[in-house]
Design a protein around this motif. Structure first.
Motif, mmCIF file in Angstrom:
data_model
loop_
_atom_site.group_PDB
_atom_site.id
_atom_site.type_symbol
_atom_site.label_atom_id
_atom_site.label_comp_id
_atom_site.label_asym_id
_atom_site.label_seq_id
_atom_site.Cartn_x
_atom_site.Cartn_y
_atom_site.Cartn_z
ATOM 1 N N ALA A 1 75.758 56.316 46.169
ATOM 2 C CA ALA A 1 75.208 55.306 47.073
ATOM 3 C C ALA A 1 75.565 53.905 46.600
ATOM 4 O O ALA A 1 75.665 53.650 45.396
ATOM 5 C CB ALA A 1 73.700 55.444 47.153
ATOM 6 N N SER A 2 75.729 53.011 47.546
ATOM 7 C CA SER A 2 75.986 51.614 47.220
ATOM 8 C C SER A 2 75.371 50.735 48.294
ATOM 9 O O SER A 2 75.034 51.198 49.382
ATOM 10 C CB SER A 2 77.495 51.345 47.124
ATOM 11 N N GLY A 3 75.198 49.476 47.965
ATOM 12 C CA GLY A 3 74.752 48.515 48.954
ATOM 13 C C GLY A 3 73.383 47.921 48.700
ATOM 14 O O GLY A 3 73.107 46.816 49.140
ATOM 15 N N ARG A 4 72.505 48.656 48.039
ATOM 16 C CA ARG A 4 71.181 48.117 47.699
ATOM 17 C C ARG A 4 70.615 48.949 46.567
ATOM 18 O O ARG A 4 71.156 50.010 46.232
ATOM 19 C CB ARG A 4 70.244 48.095 48.900
ATOM 20 N N TYR B 1 70.370 56.327 56.840
ATOM 21 C CA TYR B 1 71.772 56.177 56.452
ATOM 22 C C TYR B 1 72.339 57.547 56.125
ATOM 23 O O TYR B 1 71.667 58.365 55.475
ATOM 24 C CB TYR B 1 71.924 55.235 55.256
ATOM 25 N N TRP B 2 73.606 57.749 56.532
ATOM 26 C CA TRP B 2 74.239 59.051 56.383
ATOM 27 C C TRP B 2 75.648 58.900 55.821
ATOM 28 O O TRP B 2 76.357 57.931 56.126
ATOM 29 C CB TRP B 2 74.323 59.752 57.741
ATOM 30 N N GLY B 3 76.040 59.897 55.026
ATOM 31 C CA GLY B 3 77.418 59.974 54.589
ATOM 32 C C GLY B 3 78.285 60.626 55.646
ATOM 33 O O GLY B 3 77.803 61.020 56.717
ATOM 34 N N GLN B 4 79.566 60.760 55.327
ATOM 35 C CA GLN B 4 80.517 61.303 56.293
ATOM 36 C C GLN B 4 80.561 62.824 56.286
ATOM 37 O O GLN B 4 81.122 63.436 57.196
ATOM 38 C CB GLN B 4 81.918 60.749 56.022
ATOM 39 N N GLY B 5 79.994 63.436 55.285
ATOM 40 C CA GLY B 5 79.945 64.889 55.201
ATOM 41 C C GLY B 5 81.059 65.481 54.363
ATOM 42 O O GLY B 5 82.144 64.901 54.238
ATOM 43 N N GLN C 1 71.817 47.445 54.025
ATOM 44 C CA GLN C 1 72.796 48.486 54.331
ATOM 45 C C GLN C 1 73.036 49.361 53.110
ATOM 46 O O GLN C 1 73.028 48.895 51.980
ATOM 47 C CB GLN C 1 74.129 47.854 54.745
ATOM 48 N N VAL C 2 73.226 50.636 53.381
ATOM 49 C CA VAL C 2 73.519 51.616 52.328
ATOM 50 C C VAL C 2 74.772 52.379 52.740
ATOM 51 O O VAL C 2 74.885 52.817 53.885
ATOM 52 C CB VAL C 2 72.349 52.591 52.148
ATOM 53 N N GLN C 3 75.692 52.505 51.818
ATOM 54 C CA GLN C 3 76.877 53.325 52.043
ATOM 55 C C GLN C 3 76.782 54.561 51.156
ATOM 56 O O GLN C 3 76.425 54.463 49.982
ATOM 57 C CB GLN C 3 78.158 52.554 51.719
#
Length: 123
Positions: A24-27, A112-116, A1-3
């Motif tokens: 980015a975070s998570g991996r 994976y996508w950010g919230q914008g 997972q990537v945030q």
């Protein structure tokens, strides 16, 4: 997972500049990163992308020479420097991660996508 978390959007006059950031975070930050945008009533479109090493970049024609994508792998961050902004650049800007392939410009490859973040350019 990537945030992914974007920041840096805002209101600017035509001809001005903004710098977007995406953390980015998570991996491990060893994947292609891209920026996309979506204006009201339009489909989401590719803006720019960068390989994991930073050695390869790609831009849509309308932003070449005005926008620059870069990344700092030590900070897990990708940037989009936007200069000479135009009203037609107004959109919600999304950062995205492609963890599956090395392709830069295909929206379907990003998983994976950010919230914008909103960018508004006034004339």
């Amino acid at each position: 997972q990537v945030q992914l978390v974007e920041s840096g959007g805002g209101l600017v006059q035509a001809g001005g500049s903004l710098r977007l950031s995406c953390v980015a975070s998570g991996r491990a930050f060893s994947y292609v990163m891209g920026w996309f945008r979506q204006a009201p009533g339009k489909e989401r479109e590719f803006v720019a992308a960068i390989s994991w090493s930073g050695q390869s970049t790609s831009y849509t024609a309308s932003v070449k020479g005005r926008f620059t994508i870069s990344r700092d792998n030590a900070k897990n961050t990708v940037y989009l420097q936007m200069n000479s902004l135009k009203p037609e650049d107004t959109a919600v800007y999304y950062c995205a991660a492609n963890t599956r392939t090395g392709l830069l410009g295909l929206i379907s490859q990003y998983d994976y996508w950010g919230q914008g973040t909103q960018v508004t350019v006034s004339s």
